[in-house]
Design a protein around this motif. Structure first.
Motif, PDB file in Angstrom:
ATOM      1  N   VAL A 116      -7.338   0.123   1.957  1.00 28.53           N
ATOM      2  CA  VAL A 116      -8.701   0.540   1.615  1.00 28.53           C
ATOM      3  C   VAL A 116      -9.270  -0.214   0.408  1.00 28.53           C
ATOM      4  O   VAL A 116     -10.471  -0.437   0.332  1.00 28.53           O
ATOM      5  N   ILE A 117      -8.414  -0.606  -0.512  1.00 27.98           N
ATOM      6  CA  ILE A 117      -8.879  -1.290  -1.725  1.00 27.98           C
ATOM      7  C   ILE A 117      -9.436  -2.681  -1.397  1.00 27.98           C
ATOM      8  O   ILE A 117     -10.354  -3.157  -2.047  1.00 27.98           O
ATOM      9  N   ASP A 118      -8.861  -3.296  -0.376  1.00 29.32           N
ATOM     10  CA  ASP A 118      -9.284  -4.658  -0.008  1.00 29.32           C
ATOM     11  C   ASP A 118     -10.569  -4.671   0.817  1.00 29.32           C
ATOM     12  O   ASP A 118     -11.117  -5.726   1.079  1.00 29.32           O
ATOM     13  N   ARG A 119     -10.996  -3.494   1.255  1.00 31.92           N
ATOM     14  CA  ARG A 119     -12.133  -3.453   2.192  1.00 31.92           C
ATOM     15  C   ARG A 119     -13.438  -3.114   1.497  1.00 31.92           C
ATOM     16  O   ARG A 119     -13.447  -2.634   0.374  1.00 31.92           O
TER      17      ARG A 119
ATOM     18  N   SER B 206      -4.302   2.073  18.054  1.00 30.90           N
ATOM     19  CA  SER B 206      -4.839   2.327  16.709  1.00 30.90           C
ATOM     20  C   SER B 206      -4.380   1.254  15.722  1.00 30.90           C
ATOM     21  O   SER B 206      -5.155   0.782  14.907  1.00 30.90           O
ATOM     22  N   ARG B 207      -3.111   0.812  15.851  1.00 28.51           N
ATOM     23  CA  ARG B 207      -2.632  -0.214  14.914  1.00 28.51           C
ATOM     24  C   ARG B 207      -3.279  -1.560  15.199  1.00 28.51           C
ATOM     25  O   ARG B 207      -3.412  -2.395  14.319  1.00 28.51           O
ATOM     26  N   LEU B 208      -3.678  -1.747  16.451  1.00 27.66           N
ATOM     27  CA  LEU B 208      -4.355  -2.997  16.823  1.00 27.66           C
ATOM     28  C   LEU B 208      -5.784  -3.011  16.283  1.00 27.66           C
ATOM     29  O   LEU B 208      -6.208  -3.961  15.626  1.00 27.66           O
ATOM     30  N   LEU B 209      -6.514  -1.939  16.540  1.00 25.96           N
ATOM     31  CA  LEU B 209      -7.935  -1.908  16.161  1.00 25.96           C
ATOM     32  C   LEU B 209      -8.132  -1.682  14.660  1.00 25.96           C
ATOM     33  O   LEU B 209      -9.185  -1.996  14.120  1.00 25.96           O
ATOM     34  N   GLU B 210      -7.116  -1.139  14.017  1.00 28.80           N
ATOM     35  CA  GLU B 210      -7.194  -0.941  12.565  1.00 28.80           C
ATOM     36  C   GLU B 210      -7.212  -2.284  11.833  1.00 28.80           C
ATOM     37  O   GLU B 210      -7.609  -2.365  10.678  1.00 28.80           O
ATOM     38  N   ARG B 211      -6.798  -3.330  12.531  1.00 30.38           N
ATOM     39  CA  ARG B 211      -6.791  -4.666  11.912  1.00 30.38           C
ATOM     40  C   ARG B 211      -8.192  -5.271  11.859  1.00 30.38           C
ATOM     41  O   ARG B 211      -8.390  -6.322  11.266  1.00 30.38           O
ATOM     42  N   SER B 212      -9.156  -4.606  12.482  1.00 34.91           N
ATOM     43  CA  SER B 212     -10.559  -5.026  12.313  1.00 34.91           C
ATOM     44  C   SER B 212     -10.967  -4.617  10.910  1.00 34.91           C
ATOM     45  O   SER B 212     -10.673  -3.503  10.493  1.00 34.91           O
ATOM     46  N   VAL B 213     -11.642  -5.494  10.226  1.00 34.75           N
ATOM     47  CA  VAL B 213     -11.847  -5.235   8.808  1.00 34.75           C
ATOM     48  C   VAL B 213     -13.056  -5.986   8.269  1.00 34.75           C
ATOM     49  O   VAL B 213     -13.470  -7.003   8.814  1.00 34.75           O
ATOM     50  N   LYS B 214     -13.651  -5.425   7.222  1.00 35.10           N
ATOM     51  CA  LYS B 214     -14.630  -6.195   6.438  1.00 35.10           C
ATOM     52  C   LYS B 214     -14.033  -6.236   5.038  1.00 35.10           C
ATOM     53  O   LYS B 214     -13.942  -5.201   4.368  1.00 35.10           O
ATOM     54  N   LEU B 215     -13.590  -7.420   4.640  1.00 33.55           N
ATOM     55  CA  LEU B 215     -12.950  -7.549   3.326  1.00 33.55           C
ATOM     56  C   LEU B 215     -13.997  -7.672   2.223  1.00 33.55           C
ATOM     57  O   LEU B 215     -15.109  -8.152   2.469  1.00 33.55           O
ATOM     58  N   ASN B 216     -13.605  -7.258   1.022  1.00 37.16           N
ATOM     59  CA  ASN B 216     -14.549  -7.365  -0.099  1.00 37.16           C
ATOM     60  C   ASN B 216     -14.554  -8.789  -0.677  1.00 37.16           C
ATOM     61  O   ASN B 216     -13.767  -9.643  -0.261  1.00 37.16           O
TER      62      ASN B 216
ATOM     63  N   TYR C  95      -2.362  -8.670  20.263  1.00 39.45           N
ATOM     64  CA  TYR C  95      -1.786  -8.863  18.921  1.00 39.45           C
ATOM     65  C   TYR C  95      -1.857 -10.337  18.516  1.00 39.45           C
ATOM     66  O   TYR C  95      -2.059 -10.657  17.344  1.00 39.45           O
ATOM     67  N   SER C  96      -1.668 -11.223  19.525  1.00 39.39           N
ATOM     68  CA  SER C  96      -1.815 -12.665  19.248  1.00 39.39           C
ATOM     69  C   SER C  96      -3.240 -12.957  18.807  1.00 39.39           C
ATOM     70  O   SER C  96      -3.460 -13.700  17.851  1.00 39.39           O
ATOM     71  N   GLY C  97      -4.185 -12.358  19.533  1.00 41.00           N
ATOM     72  CA  GLY C  97      -5.601 -12.543  19.202  1.00 41.00           C
ATOM     73  C   GLY C  97      -5.876 -12.110  17.773  1.00 41.00           C
ATOM     74  O   GLY C  97      -6.557 -12.807  17.010  1.00 41.00           O
ATOM     75  N   CYS C  98      -5.303 -10.976  17.394  1.00 41.38           N
ATOM     76  CA  CYS C  98      -5.494 -10.449  16.041  1.00 41.38           C
ATOM     77  C   CYS C  98      -4.873 -11.379  15.002  1.00 41.38           C
ATOM     78  O   CYS C  98      -5.454 -11.592  13.935  1.00 41.38           O
ATOM     79  N   ALA C  99      -3.680 -11.919  15.334  1.00 47.45           N
ATOM     80  CA  ALA C  99      -3.006 -12.825  14.401  1.00 47.45           C
ATOM     81  C   ALA C  99      -3.869 -14.069  14.169  1.00 47.45           C
ATOM     82  O   ALA C  99      -3.992 -14.532  13.027  1.00 47.45           O
ATOM     83  N   ILE C 100      -4.477 -14.579  15.236  1.00 45.81           N
ATOM     84  CA  ILE C 100      -5.353 -15.757  15.110  1.00 45.81           C
ATOM     85  C   ILE C 100      -6.585 -15.383  14.277  1.00 45.81           C
ATOM     86  O   ILE C 100      -6.995 -16.126  13.386  1.00 45.81           O
ATOM     87  N   ALA C 101      -7.138 -14.207  14.570  1.00 48.60           N
ATOM     88  CA  ALA C 101      -8.322 -13.747  13.833  1.00 48.60           C
ATOM     89  C   ALA C 101      -8.003 -13.632  12.340  1.00 48.60           C
ATOM     90  O   ALA C 101      -8.825 -14.000  11.487  1.00 48.60           O
ATOM     91  N   GLU C 102      -6.797 -13.155  12.019  1.00 46.88           N
ATOM     92  CA  GLU C 102      -6.415 -12.986  10.611  1.00 46.88           C
ATOM     93  C   GLU C 102      -6.287 -14.325   9.881  1.00 46.88           C
ATOM     94  O   GLU C 102      -6.518 -14.400   8.676  1.00 46.88           O
ATOM     95  N   TYR C 103      -5.930 -15.361  10.625  1.00 45.28           N
ATOM     96  CA  TYR C 103      -5.853 -16.703  10.017  1.00 45.28           C
ATOM     97  C   TYR C 103      -7.241 -17.114   9.503  1.00 45.28           C
ATOM     98  O   TYR C 103      -7.380 -17.596   8.377  1.00 45.28           O
ATOM     99  N   PHE C 104      -8.254 -16.915  10.341  1.00 44.06           N
ATOM    100  CA  PHE C 104      -9.616 -17.284   9.944  1.00 44.06           C
ATOM    101  C   PHE C 104     -10.154 -16.315   8.887  1.00 44.06           C
ATOM    102  O   PHE C 104     -10.918 -16.708   8.011  1.00 44.06           O
ATOM    103  N   LEU C 105      -9.719 -15.057   8.992  1.00 44.24           N
ATOM    104  CA  LEU C 105     -10.122 -14.043   8.000  1.00 44.24           C
ATOM    105  C   LEU C 105      -9.647 -14.448   6.599  1.00 44.24           C
ATOM    106  O   LEU C 105     -10.389 -14.330   5.625  1.00 44.24           O
TER     107      LEU C 105
ATOM    108  N   LYS D 251       1.235  -6.870  12.136  1.00 46.27           N
ATOM    109  CA  LYS D 251       1.002  -6.873  10.693  1.00 46.27           C
ATOM    110  C   LYS D 251       0.291  -5.578  10.330  1.00 46.27           C
ATOM    111  O   LYS D 251      -0.555  -5.104  11.101  1.00 46.27           O
ATOM    112  N   ILE D 252       0.620  -5.047   9.185  1.00 48.46           N
ATOM    113  CA  ILE D 252      -0.064  -3.838   8.731  1.00 48.46           C
ATOM    114  C   ILE D 252      -1.487  -4.224   8.319  1.00 48.46           C
ATOM    115  O   ILE D 252      -1.684  -5.219   7.623  1.00 48.46           O
ATOM    116  N   ALA D 253      -2.447  -3.438   8.751  1.00 40.85           N
ATOM    117  CA  ALA D 253      -3.848  -3.739   8.470  1.00 40.85           C
ATOM    118  C   ALA D 253      -4.140  -3.680   6.967  1.00 40.85           C
ATOM    119  O   ALA D 253      -3.408  -3.035   6.207  1.00 40.85           O
ATOM    120  N   ALA D 254      -5.225  -4.360   6.567  1.00 39.01           N
ATOM    121  CA  ALA D 254      -5.624  -4.380   5.157  1.00 39.01           C
ATOM    122  C   ALA D 254      -5.867  -2.953   4.646  1.00 39.01           C
ATOM    123  O   ALA D 254      -6.361  -2.097   5.380  1.00 39.01           O
TER     124      ALA D 254
END
Lengths: 116, 502
Positions: B135-138, B296-306, B241-251, B130-133
Motif C-alpha cells: 500500500v505504501i508504494d501505491r 486475486s493474487r494475479l489481479l492484485e498485481r495491477s497497480v498505480k505506483l506513486n 502470470y507470465s503476462g504480469c511478469a512482463i508487465a512488471e518489467y515495464f512498470l 511475485k507478491i504485489a506492491a
C-alpha cells in the motif's frame, strides 16, 4: 498397506545395519505384488540413505580418507572419467560437485543463454 | 553479435573459480508421470515454484510438496519422461526473460518466440509469481486509460492501475472491447505498453487478433502471449502470470501497461484440471479451494505506483465468459468481487443491434470516475442515469399505454442516447470526438436527425470537425472543463454541419 507399515517392514528387514536375507525373503513372500513394489522402493531408499558415493576420474588412496569423515555411511568409490577433473560426492539426494565437467557445463549454459 | 572479449573474460572468470565454488544439487527420481504431472522422490530441499530440470532437458516446476514425494508440473512435452528418470533442482524460481525486444512479438508463456522472427534478446529475469506492491508504494487511480469506446469512456471510465472486468456470454463482443482499447492506445499522448494474454483459445482466433493488431498499427507496442487450447494445461495456467511478469518489467521502468486476460474462465479450467490430476480436494464445481486466490493474487498485481516508485501502472482487463448470462456462477462472482468494476455484455442487446452490448444497469466502474477528465465528465454526468430511466420506461412503453409528453420526450432522448452510444468495431474515437457526439445528443442538437441516420451523421460530423474545427478539437483535448465559448463552438459546428448534411 500404508506407508507407515511399509516403513516398519523396511526397518525390520535390517539387522546390525545389514539387510537380513531371510527376513527379506519372508516378507516378500507374504505381501501382495503392489505392496512388494512399495517395499522394494522402501528398501532402495533406505540403502540410498546409507550410501555415500564418491565419484572421480581417478581413484587414489586419498579418497579412502572420506571413509573416516563419514563413519556412519558406507562409502562407495566410483571411477567416472567423464568428470575430467575433481570430485563428485552424492549423499542420498544431494550432490556436491567439485568437477571440471561441472564448471565447463556452467560456461556452456552461460554462453547458450547469452549469445545466439 | 558475439562480443569476443566478453566471452574470453567469462571463460577466464569461470575457470579461475574452478574448485572454489562447489555446486550443490538436489536430485531425485521420477516415480510417476500422469498427464503432465510428474511425481518424484528425493528432492528433499526443493521449494514451491522451483524450476526442475529432467534428464532429457525438459523443465518443470514444483507444485506440491508431500511427505516423501514432490509433484512437478511439466512445461514441455510429457511423453519423453519415464519412470526412473533422474531430475534435479535449479534453485531458481520459475521466471521469464524480459526485454524491450518483446514489443511486437508473439511468445509462449515461457518467453519462447512463436512468430518465426529473430531470436529475442535475453533481458532481465522476471519471476512469474511475485507478491504485489504494498500500500505504501501505491497511489490512487487518477489518470484515465481511454478505450475509445464512447459508452465506456463516458459511463464506466477506466483509470490507469484499475482492474475492470469484461464479462458476458460467448459472442457478445468481449474481445472486441479489449482489441479496440489496445488499438486506441496508439493515439494516446502517454504511450501504453499493451499485453494481450490468450488463454485456452483456438489458434485461429489468436491469429485473427494478431492480424488485426498488426493491420491497425498496434503491433509495435503490443505483446501477445499465446497459450492456446491445444497447449498443455500447465502453460495455460502460467500464461497470465507470465503476462504480469512482463508487465512488471515495464512498470519498473515507470511505464504504463495495459494487460488483458482473454479469458480467466479458461484459466480457472486449466487450474482445475491440474489440481484434479494432483489429487487436491475438489470443492464447488470441482474447482480446488484456492481458486479465489488464483485470481486475486494475479489481479492484485495491477497497480498505480506513486512518484517515488517511478509512477508506472498496470491496468488489467480480465475477461470472463458466462453461461446463459449467469453472472452469479462461481468464477464470475469471484472475479467480480476482486476487480474494481465490471462491464457486463448481454446477448439480447447484441442481437438487438446495440454494439457494444453493454448492460448499463449491471455495469460499473468503482474507481474510474476519479480518473475521468473534466471534459468528458461535463458532458456525460447524467448519461448513465438518463439511460437507466429510459430502459425502465421503455419496458412500460412496450405495453402500448398512452404516454404524457414528458415521458415521451424522455423516451425519445433515451432512444437517441442509445443510438449515439453504438459504435462499430475497430473504430475507437479520440476523447474530443466522443465529447462532440455525446454533447450533440444530450443538448438536443440532434433531435431533428432521424435515429437511423445517426451513424452516417456522426461519422461525417467528425470528418467535418477534423477539417474545419481543429481549434475546437484541440480545446476539447486539454482535459479541462469546456468553457461557455467551447460549448457555443460545438453548437455552431453541429448547426453548420446539419445544413450540409443530406
Amino acid at each position: 498397506m500404508n506407508k507407515k507399515t511399509i516403513d516398519r517392514l523396511v526397518t525390520t528387514s535390517y539387522q546390525n545395519d545389514l539387510l537380513d536375507q531371510r527376513k527379506v525373503n519372508k516378507i516378500a513372500s507374504l505381501i501382495s505384488r503392489p505392496d512388494l513394489k512399495k517395499y522394494l522402493n522402501g528398501l532402495k531408499f533406505a540403502e540410498k540413505k546409507k550410501n555415500l558415493i564418491i565419484a572421480s576420474p581417478v581413484i587414489t588412496a586419498d579418497l579412502k580418507k572420506f571413509e573416516k569423515l563419514f563413519p556412519h555411511k558406507k562409502v562407495i568409490l566410483k571411477k567416472d572419467p567423464s568428470l575430467i577433473l575433481g570430485i563428485q560426492i552424492t549423499d542420498n539426494d544431494v550432490v556436491y560437485n567439485f568437477t571440471l565437467k561441472d564448471s565447463l557445463d556452467k560456461i556452456q549454459n552461460y554462453l547458450e543463454q547469452n549469445y545466439d | 553479435m558475439i562480443d569476443n572479449n566478453k566471452i574470453i573474460e567469462t571463460l577466464e572468470k569461470k575457470l579461475m573459480s574452478f574448485g572454489g565454488d562447489s555446486k550443490t544439487q538436489n536430485v531425485g527420481t521420477v516415480t510417476k508421470n500422469t498427464d503432465g504431472v510428474i511425481t518424484a522422490n528425493g528432492l528433499s530441499n526443493a521449494f514451491m515454484g522451483e524450476k526442475i530440470i529432467f534428464e532429457n532437458g525438459s523443465a518443470g516446476t514444483v507444485f506440491n510438496l508431500d511427505e516423501d514425494n514432490v509433484s512437478i508440473i511439466l512445461l514441455d512435452d510429457a511423453s519423453g519422461i519415464k519412470e526412473g528418470d533422474a531430475l534435479r533442482t535449479t534453485g531458481e524460481i520459475l521466471s521469464i526473460e524480459v526485454s524491450e525486444d518483446l514489443l511486437g512479438r508473439v511468445i509462449d508463456p515461457l518467453g519462447n518466440s512463436l512468430d518465426n522472427k529473430p531470436k529475442i534478446k535475453i533481458g532481465k529475469k522476471m519471476p512469474l509469481e511475485k507478491i504485489a506492491a504494498g500500500v505504501i508504494d501505491r497511489e490512487p487511480v487518477s489518470v484515465p486509460l481511454k478505450t475509445g469506446i464512447k459508452a465506456i469512456d463516458c459511463m464506466f471510465p477506466i483509470g490507469r492501475g484499475q482492474r475492470e472486468l469484461i464479462i458476458g456470454d460467448r459472442q457478445t463482443g468481449k474481445t472486441a472491447i479489449v482489441i479496440d482499447t489496445i488499438i486506441n492506445q496508439k493515439s494516446d499522448k502517454r504511450p501504453v505498453v499493451c499485453i494481450y494474454v490468450a488463454i485456452g483459445q483456438k489458434r485461429s482466433t489468436i491469429a485473427q487478433v494478431i492480424d488485426r493488431l498488426n493491420s491497425e498499427g498496434a503491433g509495435s507496442y503490443s505483446i501477445v502471449i499465446s497459450a492456446s487450447a491445444s497447449d498443455p494445461a500447465t502453460l495455460q495456467y502460467l500464461a497470465p502470470y507470465s503476462g504480469c511478469a512482463i508487465a512488471e518489467y515495464f512498470l519498473e521502468k515507470g511505464k504504463d501497461v495495459l494487460i488483458t486476460f482473454d479469458d480467466l474462465t479458461k484459466h480457472a479450467w486449466a487450474y482445475r484440471q491440474i489440481s484434479l490430476v494432483l489429487k487436491r480436494p475438489a470443492g464447488r464445481e470441482a474447482y480446488p479451494g484456492d481458486v479465489f486466490y488464483l485470481h486475486s493474487r494475479l489481479l492484485e498485481r495491477s497497480v498505480k505506483l506513486n512518484k517515488e516508485n517511478k509512477g508506472g501502472s498496470i491496468t488489467a482487463l480480465p475477461i470472463i465468459e458466462t453461461q446463459a448470462n449467469d453472472i452469479s456462477a462461481y468464477i464470475p462472482t469471484n472475479v467480480i468481487s476482486i476487480t474494481d468494476g465490471q462491464i457486463y455484455l448481454q446477448t439480447d442487446l447484441f442481437n438487438a443491434g446495440i454494439k457494444p452490448a453493454i448492460n448499463i444497469g449491471q455495469s460499473v466502474s468503482r474507481v474510474g470516475s476519479a480518473a475521468q477528465t473534466a471534459t468528458i465528465k461535463s458532458v456525460s454526468g447524467k448519461l448513465k442515469l438518463e439511460l437507466a430511466q429510459y430502459n425502465s420506461l421503455a419496458a412500460f412503453a412496450q405495453f402500448g399505454t398512452e404516454l404524457d409528453a414528458a415521458t415521451q420526450k424522455q423516451l425519445d432522448r433515451g432512444k437517441r442516447l442509445t443510438e449515439i452510444l453504438k459504435q462499430p468495431q475497430f473504430s475507437p474515437l479520440t476523447e474530443n470526438l466522443e465529447v462532440i457526439s455525446i454533447y450533440a445528443v444530450t443538448s438536443g442538437l440532434m433531435d431533428d436527425i432521424p435515429t437511423d441516420s445517426f451513424p452516417r451523421f456522426e461519422k461525417e460530423l467528425h470528418e467535418f470537425a477534423k477539417k474545419h474545427y481543429q481549434d475546437l478539437l484541440e480545446a476539447l483535448s486539454s482535459g479541462e472543463r469546456p468553457t461557455e465559448q467551447t460549448l457555443k463552438q460545438i453548437n455552431k459546428l453541429v448547426e453548420v454541419f446539419k445544413k450540409r448534411f443530406v
